[in-house]
Design a protein around this motif. Structure first.
Motif, PDB file in Angstrom:
ATOM      1  N   LEU A   1       0.830  -1.206   0.000  1.00  0.00           N
ATOM      2  CA  LEU A   1       0.000   0.000   0.000  1.00  0.00           C
ATOM      3  C   LEU A   1       0.867   1.260   0.000  1.00  0.00           C
ATOM      4  CD1 LEU A   1      -2.956   0.983   0.082  1.00  0.00           C
ATOM      5  CD2 LEU A   1      -2.753   1.056   2.571  1.00  0.00           C
ATOM      6  N   CYS A   2       1.916   1.264   0.773  1.00  0.00           N
ATOM      7  CA  CYS A   2       2.833   2.415   0.804  1.00  0.00           C
ATOM      8  C   CYS A   2       3.473   2.635  -0.570  1.00  0.00           C
ATOM      9  CB  CYS A   2       3.909   2.221   1.863  1.00  0.00           C
ATOM     10  SG  CYS A   2       3.298   2.402   3.554  1.00  0.00           S
ATOM     11  N   GLY A   3       3.792   1.551  -1.253  1.00  0.00           N
ATOM     12  CA  GLY A   3       4.348   1.670  -2.602  1.00  0.00           C
ATOM     13  C   GLY A   3       3.350   2.273  -3.569  1.00  0.00           C
ATOM     14  N   VAL A   4       2.103   1.836  -3.485  1.00  0.00           N
ATOM     15  CA  VAL A   4       1.045   2.376  -4.346  1.00  0.00           C
ATOM     16  C   VAL A   4       0.839   3.860  -4.042  1.00  0.00           C
ATOM     17  CG1 VAL A   4      -1.425   2.261  -4.871  1.00  0.00           C
ATOM     18  CG2 VAL A   4      -0.112   0.151  -4.631  1.00  0.00           C
ATOM     19  N   PHE A   5       0.910   4.216  -2.777  1.00  0.00           N
ATOM     20  CA  PHE A   5       0.655   5.581  -2.325  1.00  0.00           C
ATOM     21  C   PHE A   5       1.828   6.535  -2.582  1.00  0.00           C
ATOM     22  CE2 PHE A   5       0.549   8.870   1.008  1.00  0.00           C
ATOM     23  CZ  PHE A   5      -0.735   9.378   0.824  1.00  0.00           C
ATOM     24  N   SER A   6       3.000   6.003  -2.799  1.00  0.00           N
ATOM     25  CA  SER A   6       4.228   6.807  -2.793  1.00  0.00           C
ATOM     26  C   SER A   6       4.206   8.025  -3.716  1.00  0.00           C
ATOM     27  CB  SER A   6       5.443   5.933  -3.099  1.00  0.00           C
ATOM     28  OG  SER A   6       5.372   5.431  -4.421  1.00  0.00           O
ATOM     29  N   ASP A   7       3.537   7.944  -4.842  1.00  0.00           N
ATOM     30  CA  ASP A   7       3.522   9.097  -5.760  1.00  0.00           C
ATOM     31  C   ASP A   7       2.310  10.010  -5.564  1.00  0.00           C
ATOM     32  OD1 ASP A   7       1.647   7.343  -6.804  1.00  0.00           O
ATOM     33  OD2 ASP A   7       2.241   7.629  -8.881  1.00  0.00           O
TER      34      ASP A   7
END
Length: 137
Positions: free
Chosen positions: A117-123
């Motif tokens: 989820l953090c990866g998806v949210f990163s941008d």
């Protein structure tokens, strides 16, 4: 599990909304977007497909469309769960804000799921700031 980013924007709701509702403007703030197609009108229940760089084409469903206020969609990610992307425009104390939310819908999410989820949210923060820059008066 969900993550959110909210920022004040000095622009009318209609100007902000166009960056969600006009597919051509989506490419301005979604840098990794290669293709976006709606299978009908921009309204709750409509499906579509999108292709992000380095990813397979994904199907999504619009889950809450309120013009000039809310654009939410859901993507089913195999073996991960449902990812909900929310884009809200609202007023607080006479000021306009935009808020993007990424939510993972899954029973008993793990630390690995949080990392995903953090990866998806990163941008998301960068994308929101691009919209702000584009629309501010």
């Amino acid at each position: 599990m969900e993550l959110q980013f909210k920022v004040e924007v000095n622009a009318p709701k209609e100007a902000i909304w166009s960056y969600y509702s006009d597919p051509a403007k989506r490419y301005i703030w979604e840098e990794d977007l290669e293709n976006l197609k709606f299978n009908g009108e921009l309204k709750t229940g409509t499906t579509g497909t999108m292709k992000l760089k380095g990813m397979p084409e994904m199907t999504f469903t619009l889950t809450n469309i309120v013009p000039n206020a809310s654009y939410w969609d859901k993507t089913e990610v195999p073996e991960m769960g449902n990812i909900h992307f929310g884009h809200d425009i609202f007023q607080e104390d006479g000021r306009n804000f935009i808020q993007h939310t990424v939510k993972l819908e899954k029973e008993n999410p793990s630390e690995e799921d949080l990392n995903f989820l953090c990866g998806v949210f990163s941008d998301v923060p960068k994308s929101v700031m691009k919209i702000k820059k584009e629309v501010e008066i």
